[in-house]
Design a protein around this motif. Structure first.
Motif, PDB file in Angstrom:
ATOM      1  N   ASN A 144      44.769 -16.111  29.202  1.00 61.85           N
ATOM      2  CA  ASN A 144      45.105 -17.082  28.450  1.00 61.85           C
ATOM      3  C   ASN A 144      43.626 -17.563  27.986  1.00 61.85           C
ATOM      4  OD1 ASN A 144      47.857 -16.863  28.588  1.00 61.85           O
ATOM      5  ND2 ASN A 144      47.761 -18.459  30.329  1.00 61.85           N
ATOM      6  N   ARG A 166      42.834  -8.454  27.577  1.00 65.38           N
ATOM      7  CA  ARG A 166      43.385  -9.915  27.653  1.00 65.38           C
ATOM      8  C   ARG A 166      44.538  -9.893  27.662  1.00 65.38           C
ATOM      9  NH1 ARG A 166      43.961 -11.776  22.315  1.00 65.38           N
ATOM     10  NH2 ARG A 166      43.618  -9.769  21.481  1.00 65.38           N
ATOM     11  N   GLU A 200      47.788 -12.641  27.908  1.00 65.41           N
ATOM     12  CA  GLU A 200      48.354 -13.815  27.599  1.00 65.41           C
ATOM     13  C   GLU A 200      49.848 -14.174  28.197  1.00 65.41           C
ATOM     14  OE1 GLU A 200      47.436 -14.585  23.176  1.00 65.41           O
ATOM     15  OE2 GLU A 200      47.085 -12.455  23.509  1.00 65.41           O
ATOM     16  N   THR A 201      50.058 -15.085  28.635  1.00 64.65           N
ATOM     17  CA  THR A 201      51.293 -15.426  29.353  1.00 64.65           C
ATOM     18  C   THR A 201      52.030 -16.551  28.716  1.00 64.65           C
ATOM     19  OG1 THR A 201      50.521 -17.297  30.808  1.00 64.65           O
ATOM     20  CG2 THR A 201      50.123 -14.777  31.620  1.00 64.65           C
ATOM     21  N   GLY A 242      50.020 -19.646  28.370  1.00 63.02           N
ATOM     22  CA  GLY A 242      48.952 -19.613  27.453  1.00 63.02           C
ATOM     23  C   GLY A 242      49.679 -19.834  26.007  1.00 63.02           C
ATOM     24  N   LEU A 243      50.438 -19.348  25.783  1.00 62.32           N
ATOM     25  CA  LEU A 243      51.250 -19.207  24.467  1.00 62.32           C
ATOM     26  C   LEU A 243      51.746 -20.799  23.914  1.00 62.32           C
ATOM     27  CD1 LEU A 243      53.424 -15.963  24.314  1.00 62.32           C
ATOM     28  CD2 LEU A 243      51.053 -16.372  23.164  1.00 62.32           C
TER      29      LEU A 243
END
Lengths: 202, 288, 773
Positions: free
Chosen positions: A46, A109, A111-112, A115-116
Motif C-alpha cells: 500500500n 507493489r 495493494e490490499t 490500501g484501496l
C-alpha cells in the motif's frame, strides 16, 4: 514478426522493477543470483515499505499480510487459490495472496483492500455492496472489492457475462451473488452517469 | 520446516546457477500449484528459486513457421490478442484454467513442469508436437514434450534445469480445445481434448487430457479421419457422419482413464469421445 | 489480560434513520467495516505473545489406538504444550444433545479425521510439524460404513448404532389408492462450506478460567460443553462472539473450542487456532446423506390417499443433532400436502462415516428430494400437470399434518405455488451468445444444438425454531439512556450469533420501530452480560431474539409511559407512545424520550419463549412444531445430455415469510439459500469411500460460482403468522429445501431420465443417455 518482450503490465513503471529489496539485488549483468536467507525482509505494501521480521520463508504473502503486518482484510478461506478471498493487486495485477510466497513479493507493489480503501479508490464499490445487500457474513467481501475494482478499471462497461467471468474466482457462500451483481451494476451506472466516457469502454 | 533460502534471480542463467548452488532447491513460477503444497505442508524444499523476476522468460515470438512462448508466459497472456489469434485453442485452454486470479499468476512453464494429467495447456501442446527448451548448467537442450512429461506429475527435467520456452509449429487451419468439468468455471478437467486440423498437410491431430497418466495422442483416430475427410470439398473439408462416429470411437480407444473422486473411467471415456468429435465438427463440416 | 485486537468483538454503533424501521431495507451496521476489511473475523484476532494451536487427526477411519507418544512433538523447539485425552480435566466427551463424542480419541478412532491431540507452538508451521511428529500406534479396524447394515450390526459405540428410530402412523394404515407410485432416492453428503474457517483465540484468565473469542452459532451451549470438559464452573468460561464467516449449521457443534481452551490453560498464554480448509472439512459435521424409499397412493382424480416412506440417514460416528434431523425428515416426509393416511419410518444410524448434524434445511431437504420426485411420478401416471397436482393437494390452514398437528398458523401453500409458477419463463438460449451461458461454461463443450431445456417444480415446508417439547427461548437486554449529545441511546445486549444473516440490522430496526430511537448500539455478544439467545439456526432468530427484543422494548415503553404519567399526574393508561414521544391523550401534551430519561436510565432483560411444543408419541403424533414455512421453486435448466453437463438458467420462487422485516436481506437469504440448494442438486458432495473423505478441498468440493448461479425471481408472500413478532416467520431455510429438487426435476424433464440421486453427476446423465449419434 519482431520478437516482442512482454513484461508484467505495471513493471514498466519506474521503481516497480525487480529489485529484491534489502536482501540485496543480484547484479543482472554479473549473473550472480540474489538470495533471501534472512528472516527479515521488506515489502512495499500500500505504498509503504514494511519490515517483515522473524519470518519463516515458507510463509505465504497472505500470512505475512495478515499475521505480520496487521493487514487482515485479505481473508484466509481456502489457501489454495480456489476462493478469491485473499485477492490483492501485485504490481497492479489481481492475484491470490495465498499463492504468492511472501519473500517473492520483495520488490513488487502489493495493494490490499486496506490500501484501496484508504486511497478512496473503491468507496463507491463498497457503498454499493452494502446498499444492494451484497454483504452478509462478509468473509468474501474484501476479495470481491478488489476483484470488482480490478475489473471496472480495466473494463468499465463490462457486460453481465464479462462481470460474471471476471468474478468467477471469488466464491461467496451467503448471497448467491445476486446482490453482488446488483452492486456492480449500480457502480457501473453511477460511474457512467458521473463521467460520460467512463462507462462506455469495453 | 525448511524453505530456508529463496533465490530471486533475474536471468535464466542466474536461476540455473542458483539451482546448482543450492542442492534440493525447487523452482517456483506462478505458484498456483507449488504454493498450495507449501501451504498444506506437502512441500518443504530446503530452498526455492523464484522465477518471477526473470523477464526473459516472459517473452513470446511469432514467426510464419512457429510460435515460441516463454515459460513465464501467464495464462492471461495466452489470451492476449496476438497469441490467441495464432493459437486460439491455447487461448481457449488458458481461459479454462482456474480463476482470473490464477490465470494472472500461473504460467506455461509451470503447467509443463508440474505435468499434471489435468494440465489444461498440455493437450494442445501435445497435439502440436511441442518442443520444450530447457537450460541447465551444461547449456540448453530441446526435448519433445512427450519426453519431458513422463508420468503423473513426473518429468525428465533435471533438478538443475529450467524450462525456458515452448516451441510450437504453426499449423494452417482451425483448432479447438474443449474441457469437461462439473462446474462452469474454476474446475479441474475431468476430460479434455484438443483438435488441430492442418488444411495444407491434410492431417488432423487429436490429443486428450485427464484420461491417462500423461496427455495422449489418438493416433488411430487421427489416421482414420485424415483419410476419411474429403479435403477438397467445396466450402471446405468435410467428413461423413459414419466417419465422425468411427473417429469418436477411436478417440475413446486411445484413453486409459481411471476412476477417482472426480469421475469414473467410463464417463471419462465417453466424455473424450463426445468432445473430440464436437471439436472436430467445429473444424470440419459434416457431410450431408 | 486485555481483549485481543479486532473489531469483530466490538460494539456496533449505528446512527440510523428513524425511517429504518421494521419493513425498511436498512443497511447492515457492520457492512461498511466488512467491505473495508476492517471487520475482525475469528481468524483475524491477534494478541501479543500468542501461540498457535494445531490438531492431530486420525488418518484412519476406524482403528484401535494402542499408544500415543507425544514426546517427539514436545521435543520440537518452539512447542509449548501438547494435550491429549489424558489431559482433559473434566468430562471426556461433548455433544449437542448427548455427550457421546470424545474431546480427543483415546482408545478408538471412529471416523477419518477424528482428533487425537493438539499442539501449541510459537509458529503455525512449528505446531503443524510437531503434530505430525506425534507417534500414534494404530490397529486399523474394518469400518462400518453402510447405515442400513449399521442398524443391525455390532455396536461401534457404547450408545449403540441406532441413534433414533421414529414411526409415524396416521389414519388407516391399510388404505390404498387407485394409483400407486414407488421409488427410492438418495441424497449425498453436503458441506456447509462457510468461507471463514473454524478459528478462535483462547486467553487464560486470572481467575483460573478462560476467555474464548470464537465464531459459533450458539455461545451458551458451547460454553456449557466447554466448561463440562474443562471441569470449570460455567462462570469461569466466558465466550465472546468473534466475527463469524458464515455458519449454515456447521458451527452448531463444538469443533476446536475445548482444544483451544485446554492449550491456553496449559500454557498460560493466549492460543489462536485456525483450521485450514482441509481441516475444516474434518472439523465440523455435514448434512446427513439419506436413503429414502417412498410409496404414494392416490385416487384417479389425483387426491393423495396415503404416503408410505422409510428414511435412513447416516449420522456418522457421533450423535450431534441426528435425532432432531431424522425427526424433521420423518415429519416432513410427505411434503406440504394433505395426506389422510401415512406410515413413515425414520432411522438415524451410527457408522464410521464423518459425523453429520445441522445444515440449513435440517432433514427437510433430504425428504423433499423424495416427496417431490414422487409427486412428479404421480403426475406422470395420472397425466396431470405437476403444478396442478400439487395445487390440488396443497395444505391449507386448519388442515391436519401426518403428525396429527393442526395447522393453526398461516399456510399459504397455494399462494407460494402460484407465485413460483407465474413468473415469466426465460427466453430460449441465444445461439450467438457467450459460451459461458451454455452448459460446460468456459470449457466450451456445448454448442446450442447440444442442449435441451427442462423445467421442474418443487414445493416444501419446514418448522421454525426448535421442536418436540424443547423449551426454546431467547434473551435480550435493553438499556435506554441519554447520550452525550442529549439524544437517547438504546443499547441492545443479546448473545445472538450474527453469522451473516443480518440480525444486527433487524435488532436496530426493531428498536427504532418500537421506541423511535435513532441511536442504537449493539453490544458485543457474549455469555458474560446476558442470557442465552439460543442458536442462530432453524430460521429462528428473527422470531426468537427478535421477540425478546420486542418484549424488552415494550417493557421499557411501558416504563416510559409510567414516568410520563407520574410527571403529568395522570394514569399511565391515558398516555400513548407516538413517533418516539409520549403523548397525553387528553391534553395532547408531549414528552420526548430524552426528557423521560433524564432522571435515570431504563434497563430491562427479557426472555422470550415460543408457544410450547410437545413430544411425538409412539405413533409419531403430537403438536411437535411451533410454526411452518412454505416455499415453492420452479427451475429452468439447460442440459447437454451427451456430456451430462448443465447450466441452471433460472429459478423462480414463491416463499411464505410472514413479514419482510428487511426486504433486501430477505432477498439475500432467498438467493443465497437457492445457491446452496442448487449446489446440492448438481455439484456439492463430500465423496466418502469406505469412510474416507476423498475431496476435503475447494478444488474438489465444488461450490457454485457466480457463473453457475442463475437469475432468481422471487415473490414473498406476507401472510402474518399469528404467534410471531411482527408476523414474521423465518426466511433462511426454505430457499435451500425445494430449489434443489426443482433443479433435479428440470433435469429429468430435459433428459427423460429417472435421476434419483442428488447431487446428479455428469455420468448419471451421460452414461444413461442413449448412445451418441
Amino acid at each position: 514478426m519482431p520478437r516482442e518482450e512482454r513484461v508484467p503490465r505495471e513493471e514498466r513503471e519506474e521503481g516497480a522493477g525487480a529489485s529484491p529489496g534489502r536482501a540485496g539485488a543480484g547484479d543482472a549483468s554479473g549473473g550472480v543470483p540474489a538470495y533471501v536467507q534472512a528472516d527479515t525482509y521488506e515489502l512495499t505494501v500500500n505504498g509503504t515499505r514494511r519490515a517483515v521480521e522473524d519470518a519463516w520463508l515458507g510463509e505465504s504473502l497472505l500470512f505475512v499480510l495478515r499475521e505480520r503486518l496487521g493487514l487482515s482484510g485479505s481473508k484466509n478461506a481456502c489457501e489454495q487459490g480456489e476462493c478469491g478471498s485473499c485477492s490483492v493487486l501485485l504490481d497492479g495485477v489481481v492475484v491470490c495472496a495465498c499463492l504468492v510466497l511472501g519473500v517473492d513479493a520483495i520488490g513488487s507493489r502489493v495493494e490490499t483492500v486496506e490500501g484501496l480503501s484508504a486511497a478512496g479508490d473503491v468507496a463507491d464499490i463498497q457503498a454499493a455492496l452494502v446498499d444492494a445487500g451484497g454483504v452478509q457474513c462478509g468473509f468474501c467481501t474484501p476479495g470481491f472489492v478488489v476483484a470488482v475494482h480490478d475489473l471496472l478499471r480495466r473494463v468499465p462497461g463490462a457486460d453481465e457475462m464479462a462481470v460474471r467471468e471476471a468474478l468467477s474466482g471469488n466464491l461467496c457462500r451467503c448471497t448467491g451473488y445476486g446482490r453482488i451483481l446488483e452492486a456492480v451494476r449500480d457502480v457501473q451506472r453511477s460511474r457512467a452517469g458521473s463521467d460520460g466516457g467512463h462507462g462506455a469502454g469495453a | 520446516m525448511p524453505v530456508a533460502r529463496v533465490a530471486v534471480p533475474t536471468t535464466v542463467d542466474e536461476a540455473v546457477q542458483a539451482l546448482r548452488e543450492t542442492p534440493g532447491a525447487q523452482l517456483l513460477a506462478g505458484g498456483t500449484d507449488f504454493c498450495v503444497e507449501v501451504n498444506f505442508g506437502l512441500r518443504r524444499p530446503p530452498a526455492v528459486v523464484a522465477l518471477r523476476r526473470v523477464r526473459e522468460l516472459r517473452r513470446y515470438e511469432v514467426t510464419p513457421a512457429s510460435v515460441v512462448i516463454g515459460a513465464g508466459t501467464t495464462y492471461a497472456d495466452m489470451g492476449g490478442p496476438e497469441l490467441s489469434s495464432v493459437l486460439p485453442a491455447l487461448a481457449a485452454a488458458a481461459r479454462t484454467v482456474g480463476s482470473p486470479q490464477i490465470r494472472n499468476a500461473g504460467t506455461l512453464g509451470g503447467n509443463v513442469a508440474t505435468a499434471s494429467p489435468a494440465g489444461d495447456t498440455l493437450p494442445l501442446l501435445t497435439a502440436l508436437d511441442a518442443r520444450v527448451r530447457l537450460r541447465g548448467p551444461s547449456g540448453g537442450r530441446t526435448v519433445a514434450l512427450g519426453e519431458v512429461v513422463t508420468g503423473v506429475k513426473t518429468t525428465s527435467i533435471a533438478p538443475d534445469e529450467v524450462v525456458v520456452e515452448v516451441v510450437l509449429d504453426r499449423r494452417p487451419g482451425p483448432q479447438q480445445f474443449l474441457k469437461v468439468g462439473t462446474r462452469n468455471a474454476m474446475v479441474i478437467a475431468i476430460a479434455s481434448a484438443a483438435v488441430v486440423v492442418d488444411l495444407e498437410a491434410h492431417d488432423v491431430r487429436v490429443a486428450l487430457g485427464s484420461v491417462a497418466p500423461v496427455p495422449v495422442r489418438a493416433a488411430a483416430a487421427e489416421a482414420h479421419i485424415a483419410d476419411a475427410i474429403d479435403w477438397r470439398a467445396a466450402g471446405g473439408p468435410r467428413a461423413s457422419a459414419a466417419a465422425l462416429a468411427r473417429f469418436a470411437e477411436l478417440v475413446a480407444d486411445a484413453a486409459s482413464p481411471i476412476t477417482d473422486h472426480r469421475s469414473t473411467s467410463e464417463y471419462r471415456r465417453r466424455a473424450v469421445q463426445v468432445i473430440a468429435r464436437r471439436a472436430l465438427e467445429r473444424c470440419v463440416a459434416r457431410a450431408a | 489480560m486485555p481483549a485481543p485486537s479486532g473489531t469483530g468483538i466490538a460494539e456496533r454503533v449505528a446512527v440510523g434513520q428513524v425511517a429504518d424501521r421494521v419493513g425498511a431495507s436498512a443497511a447492515r451496521p457492520d457492512g461498511a467495516q466488512k467491505t473495508r476489511g476492517e471487520f475482525a473475523f475469528s481468524s483475524d484476532l491477534w494478541m501479543d505473545a500468542m501461540l498457535w494451536g494445531k490438531t492431530l487427526r486420525s488418518p484412519h477411519v476406524a482403528a484401535r489406538i494402542r499408544s500415543i507418544d507425544t514426546r517427539p512433538a514436545l521435543a520440537t523447539p518452539g512447542v509449548r504444550a501438547v494435550v491429549t485425552a489424558a489431559d482433559v480435566p473434566g468430562r471426556p466427551t461433548f455433544g449437542l444433545e448427548v455427550p457421546d463424542q470424545p474431546v480427543f480419541a483415546s482408545d478408538l478412532v471412529r471416523y477419518h479425521g477424528e482428533p487425537l491431540a493438539a499442539v501449541a507452538a510459537d509458529h503455525p508451521e512449528t505446531a503443524r510439524a510437531a503434530a505430525m511428529a506425534i507417534v500414534v500406534d494404530y490397529e486399523p479396524l474394518v469400518p462400518l460404513v453402510d447405515p442400513d447394515v449399521a442398524l443391525e450390526a455390532a455396536p461401534i459405540h457404547p450408545d449403540g448404532n441406532v441413534f433414533r428410530h421414529l414411526v409415524i402412523r396416521h389414519g388407516d394404515p391399510g388404505a390404498t389408492g387407485d394409483v400407486v407410485v414407488e421409488g427410492t432416492y438418495e441424497v449425498g453428503m453436503q458441506d456447509q462450506a462457510f468461507l471463514g474457517p473454524e478459528s478462535g483465540l483462547a486467553v487464560p484468565a486470572e481467575d483460573g478460567g478462560v476467555d474464548l473469542y470464537v465464531a459459533t452459532q450458539w455461545l451458551h451451549v458451547d460454553r456449557d460443553q466447554i466448561a463440562a470438559s474443562l471441569g470449570l464452573p460455567v462462570e469461569r468460561v466466558r465466550l465472546y462472539l468473534a466475527g463469524v464467516g458464515g455458519a449454515f449449521g456447521g458451527r452448531e457443534d463444538v469443533s476446536l473450542q475445548i482444544h483451544l481452551c485446554m492449550l491456553a490453560l496449559r500454557t498460560g498464554r493466549p492460543v489462536k487456532m485456525v483450521y485450514s480448509r482441509d481441516e475444516s472439512f474434518f472439523g465440523h459435521v455435514h448434512r446427513h446423506p439419506a436413503r429414502m424409499w417412498y410409496r404414494h397412493h392416490a385416487t384417479r382424480g389425483g387426491d393423495l390417499v396415503k404416503v408410505e416412506a422409510r428414511i435412513v440417514i447416516d449420522g456418522g460416528a457421533y450423535l450431534s443433532s441426528s435425532n432432531a434431523v431424522i425427526s424433521n425428515a420423518t415429519c416432513f416426509a410427505p411434503g406440504p400436502y394433505r395426506v389422510p393416511n401415512a406410515f413413515i419410518e425414520g432411522y438415524a444410524a451410527r457408522t464410521n462415516n464423518p459425523p453429520c448434524g445441522a445444515m440449513r434445511g435440517f432433514g427437510a431437504v433430504q425428504a423433499c428430494y423424495g416427496h417431490e420426485a414422487q409427486m412428479d411420478k404421480l403426475a406422470a401416471v395420472l397425466s396431470m400437470d405437476p403444478v396442478a397436482l400439487r395445487l390440488r393437494n396443497a395444505l391449507e390452514r386448519y388442515d391436519r399434518l401426518v403428525t396429527g398437528q393442526v395447522l393453526t398458523g398461516a399456510a399459504p401453500v397455494r399462494e407460494v405455488i402460484l407465485a413460483a409458477a407465474s413468473h415469466p419463463l426465460p427466453p430460449p438460449a441465444d445461439p450467438g451468445g457467450s459460451i459461458l451461458a451454455l452448459p460446460g461454461g468456459a470449457g466450451a463443450t456445448a454448442g446450442p444444438g447440444d442442449v435441451r431445456r427442462g423445467v421442474g417444480f418443487a414445493v416444501s415446508f419446514k418448522n421454525v425454531a426448535y421442536s418436540e417439547g424443547f423449551d426454546d427461548f431467547a434473551t435480550a437486554r435493553l438499556r435506554l439512556e441519554t447520550g452525550v449529545d442529549h439524544e437517547p441511546v438504546a443499547t441492545v445486549t443479546v448473545a445472538t450469533a450474527e453469522v451473516g444473516q443480518g440480525f444486527v440490522t433487524l435488532a436496530q430496526q426493531i428498536v427504532r420501530e418500537e421506541l423511535g430511537v435513532r441511536r442504537v448500539v449493539l453490544a458485543p455478544a457474549s455469555t458474560v452480560d446476558v442470557g442465552s439467545a439460543g442458536s442462530s439456526s432453524a430460521s429462528r432468530q428473527t422470531w426468537m431474539s427478535g421477540g425478546a427484543l420486542q418484549l424488552a422494548c415494550s417493557t421499557l415503553r411501558a416504563e416510559l409511559l409510567v414516568r410520563a404519567a407520574e410527571l403529568w399526574e395522570c394514569a399511565a393508561s391515558q398516555c400513548v407512545f407516538d413517533e418516539g414521544e409520549v403523548v397525553q391523550a387528553a391534553t395532547g401534551e408531549r414528552l420526548s424520550v430524552q426528557d423521560l430519561l433524564s432522571p435515570a436510565p431504563l434497563e430491562t432483560e427479557q426472555e422470550f419463549h415460543h408457544r410450547p411444543t410437545k413430544a411425538l408419541d409412539a405413533d409419531g403424533q403430537g403438536d411437535a412444531h411451533v410454526s411452518f414455512m412454505f416455499a415453492a421453486h420452479r427451475a429452468v435448466v439447460d442440459v447437454d445430455p451427451d456430456l451430462g453437463l448443465l447450466r441452471v438458467v433460472q429459478v423462480a420462487t414463491g416463499q411464505d415469510i410472514g413479514k419482510a422485516i428487511n426486504p433486501v436481506q430477505v432477498t439475500g437469504q432467498i438467493e443465497g439459500g437457492i445457491a446452496q440448494g442448487i449446489g446440492l442438486a448438481v455439484m456439492e458432495e463430500i465423496v466418502v469411500t469406505e469412510g474416507r473423505v476423498r475431496n476435503p478441498s475447494f478444488t474438489d468440493y465444488l461450490l457454485p460460482t457466480i457463473l453457475d448461479m442463475p437469475e432468481v425471481l422471487a415473490t414473498v408472500i406476507e401472510e402474518p403468522e399469528p404467534d410471531a413478532p411482527y408476523g414474521a416467520k423465518g426466511v433462511g431455510e426454505p430457499p435451500t429445501i425445494s430449489s434443489g429438487p426443482a433443479v433435479l426435476a428440470a433435469i429429468r424433464d430435459a433428459t427423460g431420465l429417472p435421476l434419483t440421486r442428488a447431487p446428479v453427476r455428469p455420468e448419471d446423465i451421460a452414461l444413461s443417455h442413449g448412445e451418441t449419434t
